[in-house]
Design a protein around this motif. Structure first.
Motif, short mmCIF file in Angstrom:
data_model
loop_
_atom_site.label_atom_id
_atom_site.label_comp_id
_atom_site.label_asym_id
_atom_site.label_seq_id
_atom_site.Cartn_x
_atom_site.Cartn_y
_atom_site.Cartn_z
N LEU A 15 0.83 -1.21 0.00
CA LEU A 15 0.00 0.00 0.00
C LEU A 15 0.87 1.26 0.00
CD1 LEU A 15 -2.99 0.98 0.27
CD2 LEU A 15 -2.59 1.10 2.73
N VAL A 16 1.95 1.25 0.79
CA VAL A 16 2.82 2.43 0.89
C VAL A 16 4.26 2.00 0.57
CG1 VAL A 16 3.49 4.40 2.34
CG2 VAL A 16 1.32 3.24 2.75
N PRO A 17 4.59 1.90 -0.72
CA PRO A 17 5.91 1.35 -1.10
C PRO A 17 7.08 2.16 -0.54
CG PRO A 17 4.47 1.57 -3.02
CD PRO A 17 3.77 2.24 -1.89
N LEU A 18 6.89 3.43 -0.25
CA LEU A 18 8.00 4.25 0.24
C LEU A 18 8.40 3.94 1.68
CD1 LEU A 18 7.27 7.86 -1.12
CD2 LEU A 18 9.01 6.25 -1.90
N LEU A 19 7.55 3.20 2.40
CA LEU A 19 7.82 2.96 3.83
C LEU A 19 9.07 2.12 4.04
CD1 LEU A 19 4.61 2.05 5.86
CD2 LEU A 19 6.22 3.90 6.32
N ASN A 20 9.90 2.57 4.97
CA ASN A 20 11.06 1.80 5.41
C ASN A 20 10.58 0.83 6.50
OD1 ASN A 20 13.46 0.84 6.35
ND2 ASN A 20 14.12 2.79 7.26
N MET A 21 10.48 -0.45 6.14
CA MET A 21 9.87 -1.42 7.06
C MET A 21 10.82 -1.85 8.18
SD MET A 21 6.91 -1.65 5.66
CE MET A 21 6.09 -3.08 6.34
N SER A 22 12.13 -1.72 7.95
CA SER A 22 13.08 -2.22 8.95
C SER A 22 13.87 -1.09 9.59
CB SER A 22 14.03 -3.23 8.31
OG SER A 22 14.61 -2.62 7.16
N ALA A 23 13.18 0.00 9.88
CA ALA A 23 13.80 1.13 10.56
C ALA A 23 14.15 0.73 11.99
CB ALA A 23 12.85 2.31 10.55
N ARG A 24 14.70 1.68 12.75
CA ARG A 24 15.04 1.38 14.14
C ARG A 24 13.82 0.86 14.89
NH1 ARG A 24 16.13 4.19 19.15
NH2 ARG A 24 15.41 6.18 18.37
N HIS A 25 12.66 1.42 14.53
CA HIS A 25 11.39 0.89 15.04
C HIS A 25 10.70 0.22 13.86
CE1 HIS A 25 11.93 3.07 18.79
NE2 HIS A 25 12.30 4.11 18.07
N PRO A 26 10.94 -1.07 13.64
CA PRO A 26 10.44 -1.72 12.43
C PRO A 26 8.91 -1.74 12.38
CG PRO A 26 11.32 -3.34 13.98
CD PRO A 26 11.67 -1.99 14.52
N VAL A 27 8.37 -1.82 11.18
CA VAL A 27 6.91 -1.88 11.03
C VAL A 27 6.48 -3.34 11.13
CG1 VAL A 27 4.98 -1.40 9.50
CG2 VAL A 27 6.93 0.18 9.58
N LEU A 28 5.77 -3.68 12.19
CA LEU A 28 5.37 -5.08 12.41
C LEU A 28 3.92 -5.33 12.00
CD1 LEU A 28 7.02 -5.86 15.87
CD2 LEU A 28 7.94 -6.13 13.57
N GLY A 29 3.22 -4.27 11.69
CA GLY A 29 1.82 -4.42 11.30
C GLY A 29 1.16 -3.07 11.42
N GLY A 30 -0.16 -3.09 11.26
CA GLY A 30 -0.86 -1.82 11.38
C GLY A 30 -2.34 -2.03 11.21
N PHE A 31 -3.11 -0.98 11.35
CA PHE A 31 -4.52 -1.09 11.00
C PHE A 31 -4.97 0.15 10.26
CE2 PHE A 31 -7.64 1.00 14.02
CZ PHE A 31 -6.71 1.82 14.64
N ILE A 32 -5.99 -0.08 9.44
CA ILE A 32 -6.41 0.99 8.54
C ILE A 32 -7.92 1.18 8.61
CG2 ILE A 32 -6.70 -0.58 6.56
CD1 ILE A 32 -5.53 1.75 4.82
N GLN A 33 -8.35 2.44 8.56
CA GLN A 33 -9.76 2.72 8.30
C GLN A 33 -9.80 3.25 6.87
OE1 GLN A 33 -11.90 5.88 10.42
NE2 GLN A 33 -13.86 5.03 9.74
N ARG A 34 -10.38 2.46 5.98
CA ARG A 34 -10.36 2.85 4.56
C ARG A 34 -11.27 4.01 4.25
NH1 ARG A 34 -7.00 -0.67 1.80
NH2 ARG A 34 -6.86 -2.73 2.75
N ARG A 35 -12.34 4.19 5.02
CA ARG A 35 -13.25 5.32 4.77
C ARG A 35 -12.67 6.63 5.27
NH1 ARG A 35 -17.35 4.42 8.26
NH2 ARG A 35 -18.53 6.23 7.57
N ALA A 36 -11.62 6.55 6.07
CA ALA A 36 -11.02 7.78 6.60
C ALA A 36 -10.18 8.44 5.51
CB ALA A 36 -10.16 7.44 7.81
N GLY A 37 -9.77 9.68 5.76
CA GLY A 37 -8.95 10.36 4.77
C GLY A 37 -8.72 11.80 5.15
#
Ligand code: FAD
Ligand code: ZN
Lengths: 414, 91
Positions: free
Chosen positions: A156-178
Motif C-alpha cells: 500500500l505504501v511502497p516508500l515505507l522503510n519497514m526495517s527502521a530502528r522501530h520496524p513496522v510489524l503491522g498496522g490497521f487501517i480505516q479505509r473510509r477515513a482520509g
C-alpha cells in the motif's frame, strides 16, 4: 444563494470571471439576536447552518475576533476519521464522517474529501496486540477497521522503510477515513449559513457576558453591546478564557499544536500514515506538499507558534519511516492553540449558566468533528437539551467521574 | 524553545524538563463536595499571560521548582522554590 455548477462556471468564464457574486455578505452587527455564536471556526459556522436549515431559526449571529476559519479550522492537518475506541466517540465521529461523505453535495461546495485511508503503524509486539484490540473494538462499534500485515502495508505504501530502528510489524487501517480541504469546510458552512440570513460578523471580539439571575441576557463586544436569548461558545484554545468571563471553570489546558508542509512534489503518498510510537503522521496534499503533523508542545501556551524540539522530533520520525523525503525542504511550519481536556473527549452541551452552551475541548482532533459538532449543538441549543449523541460529552462528566478516555486509546494527535 | 533556569543546575533546554501545570494548588479535605473535588482534580488556571507553574528537571537533578512564565511570549519572569508563595511581579 447562487448555486455553483458547470454552467455557472462556463457563464462566468465568458465574462472573464469578473462578475462572481461575493460568497457571503458583510453585514452590520444588529442590537439583538435570538442566538449568538462566539467563534466563526468550523464548529460555530456549522452550528449556525444547522440551526437555520434544520431548526428554522434564522435570527442568528456568528461573531469572530478574527476571520472566518482563521483559527484552528484553517490550521489543521485535515485528518477525517471515525476509528475511535469508545462506543460514544465512535457513534459521534462516524455520524460526522457520514455527513462529510455528502457534504460537498449538501452545501454545493467542493470540500475535496479524499477517502484515501488512514493507516496506523505498530512497531512492537505489544503495540501490535493493543492495535488489534483497538481494531476489534472499532469493528464492534460498527466502524470499518482492518488489521494489515507488513507485506500488505508495504504494498500500500511502497516508500515505507519497514526495517527502521522501530520496524513496522503491522498496522490497521480505516479505509473510509482520509483528508478533506479545511478552508473549504469553513467557507462552505459560512456561505450556506449566510444564505439562510445568518449574520457572520468578522473582527468582532466578545469581551464579556451579561448574565441576569443565572441566565444569559447578552454580550459585550468590541462593536458594542448586544442582547441575545441564547449564546454558544465555540472558541477552541480560548475556551477557558471565555468561560471565566461567564463565571465558571472548564478542565482544559491550552497548548500549541504544530504542523508543517514540505515543498510540493509529484504524487507518491496516497494514504495517510500515522505512528503513535514514534509520533508522527503524514499525508500528501492535492498540491503535492507532504503535510506533517506532530504533537503539542507540552506546556500551557497561547503563542501561535510551535517549538523547535518537537519539530525536530517530528521530522526525524518522518525520515526514519519515509527516508525518500530526506532531501525535501520545509515550506511552512505553524501552530494553533488547542484546548486539551483530561480525557481528550470534547466538552459539549449546556453550562452552569442558563441558555449558555459550549462546544469546546476539541483539542487536537476537532476538525473531523465539525459536521456532527454543528448538527448536535444546533439540536442542543434549539431544544435546550443535549442531543442523544453528545449526552455523555457534557461538563458534568468530570464531577461524576464518567470520563471517556480516548487519549490513551488514540495516542497520536489528529 | 524554552531555556529554563533550573534553581539547582542553571539554564538548560526545555527537553530536560517535565511540565507540572499550576503551582500553588493544594488538595482540599476529602469532605468537600464532588464539584469542589473535580475542580481540584481537573481544572487549571490556564491563563493567557503570566502563569505560575511547576517544572521538574527530570533529566538533570530531578527536583521540582516553580516558574512564573508568560504564556504568550514564553518569557520566564521568575524561578522560585516549591513551597514559596507566588512572587509579586510588579516590583
Ligand atoms: C496544527 C493542528 C493540526 C490539527 N490536525 C487535526 C486533524 O488532522 N484532524 C482533526 O480532526 N483535527 C485537527 N486539529 C484540531 C482542529 O483543528 C480543531 O479541533 C478544530 O478546528 C476546532 O474548530 P473550532 O471551530 O472549535 O475552533 P477554531 O477554528 O479555532 O475557531 C474558533 C474561533 O473563535 C474565535 N475566537 C476566539 N476568542 C474569541 C472571542 N473572544 N470573540 C470572538 N471570537 C473569538 C477565533 O478567532 C477562532 O476563529 C488540528 C489542530 C491544529 C492546531
Ligand atoms: Zn536541575
Amino acid at each position: 444563494m447562487k448555486g455553483y455548477s458547470v454552467f455557472s462556471l462556463v457563464r462566468n468564464a465568458f465574462s472573464g470571471h469578473r462578475h462572481w457574486n461575493p460568497v457571503w455578505r458583510t453585514p452590520k452587527l444588529r442590537k439583538s439576536y435570538d442566538i449568538v455564536i462566539i467563534g466563526a471556526g468550523g464548529h460555530g459556522l456549522a452550528t449556525a447552518y444547522y440551526l437555520a436549515s434544520k431548526h428554522g431559526i434564522r435570527n442568528i449571529a456568528v461573531l469572530d475576533k478574527g476571520l472566518i476559519g482563521g483559527g484552528n479550522t484553517g490550521r489543521n492537518t485535515q485528518v477525517t476519521r471515525s476509528n475511535y475506541f469508545w462506543p460514544q466517540s465512535a457513534a459521534f465521529f462516524d455520524h460526522s464522517l457520514k455527513l462529510y461523505e455528502n457534504l460537498s453535495r449538501d452545501l454545493n461546495f467542493n470540500v475535496m474529501l479524499s477517502q484515501r485511508g488512514v493507516l496506523t503503524l505498530a512497531h512492537s509486539h505489544h503495540e501490535l496486540e493493543s492495535l488489534r484490540q483497538r481494531a476489534n473494538a472499532i469493528q464492534i462499534n460498527g466502524v470499518d477497521s482492518e488489521v494489515m500485515t507488513p507485506a500488505e502495508i508495504k504494498k500500500l505504501v511502497p516508500l515505507l522503510n519497514m526495517s527502521a530502528r522501530h520496524p513496522v510489524l503491522g498496522g490497521f487501517i480505516q479505509r473510509r477515513a482520509g483528508i478533506s480541504r479545511h478552508d473549504a469546510v469553513a467557507w462552505a458552512y459560512a456561505r450556506a449559513a449566510d444564505a439562510y440570513g445568518v449574520d457572520i460578523i468578522q473582527q468582532c471580539e466578545v469581551e464579556g457576558f451579561d448574565i441576569n439571575d443565572g441566565r444569559i441576557a447578552g454580550l459585550q463586544t468590541t462593536q458594542g453591546k448586544i442582547s441575545a436569548d441564547k449564546v454558544s461558545i465555540a472558541v477552541a484554545g480560548h475556551t477557558s478564557i471565555m468561560t471565566a468571563k461567564a463565571g465558571f471553570r472548564v478542565p482544559v489546558t491550552s497548548m500549541a499544536l504544530q504542523a508543517m508542509v514540505s515543498e510540493p512534489i509529484k504524487p507518491c503518498l496516497d494514504t495517510m500514515v500515522a505512528s503513535s510510537a514514534i509520533h508522527m503522521y503524514a499525508s500528501q496534499s492535492d498540491r503535492g506538499e507532504i503535510v506533517l503533523g506532530a504533537g503539542a508542545d507540552v506546556y500551557t501556551s497561547y503563542a501561535q507558534r510551535g517549538g523547535i524540539p518537537l519539530l525536530e522530533e517530528n521530522v526525524s520520525a518522518l525520515l526514519e519511516l519515509l527516508p525518500a523525503f530526506s532531501r525535501l525542504k520545509l515550506n511552512r511550519q505553524w501552530a494553533g492553540i488547542v484546548d486539551i481536556t483530561p480525557d481528550t473527549t470534547p466538552i459539549m452541551g449546556k453550562t452552569p449558566v442558563k441558555n449558555l452552551y459550549i462546544s469546546g475541548g476539541w483539542g487536537t482532533g476537532g476538525y473531523k468533528a465539525i459536521p456532527a459538532g454543528g448538527d448536535t449543538m444546533a439540536y442542543t441549543i434549539a431544544n435546550d437539551n443535549a442531543h442523544p449523541l453528545i449526552e455523555d460529552f457534557g461538563l458534568e462528566r468530570f464531577e461524576i467521574g464518567a470520563l471517556i478516555d480516548e487519549g490513551s486509546s488514540s495516542g497520536v494527535a489528529h | 524553545m524554552l531555556r529554563i533556569p533550573c534553581l539547582y543546575c542553571g539554564v538548560r533546554d526545555e527537553v530536560e524538563f517535565r511540565y507540572g501545570n499550576d503551582a500553588h494548588v493544594s488538595r482540599p479535605s476529602p469532605a468537600v463536595s464532588d464539584a469542589e473535588w473535580s475542580d481540584y482534580l481537573f481544572n487549571h488556571t490556564n491563563p493567557k499571560g503570566v502563569h505560575f507553574e511547576r517544572w521538574c528537571h527530570v533529566f538533570g537533578c530531578g527536583q521540582w521548582f516553580n516558574v512564573a512564565r508568560d504564556t504568550v511570549t514564553h518569557e520566564i519572569l521568575a524561578v522560585y522554590p516549591m513551597g514559596n508563595p507566588a512572587p509579586d511581579l510588579e516590583e
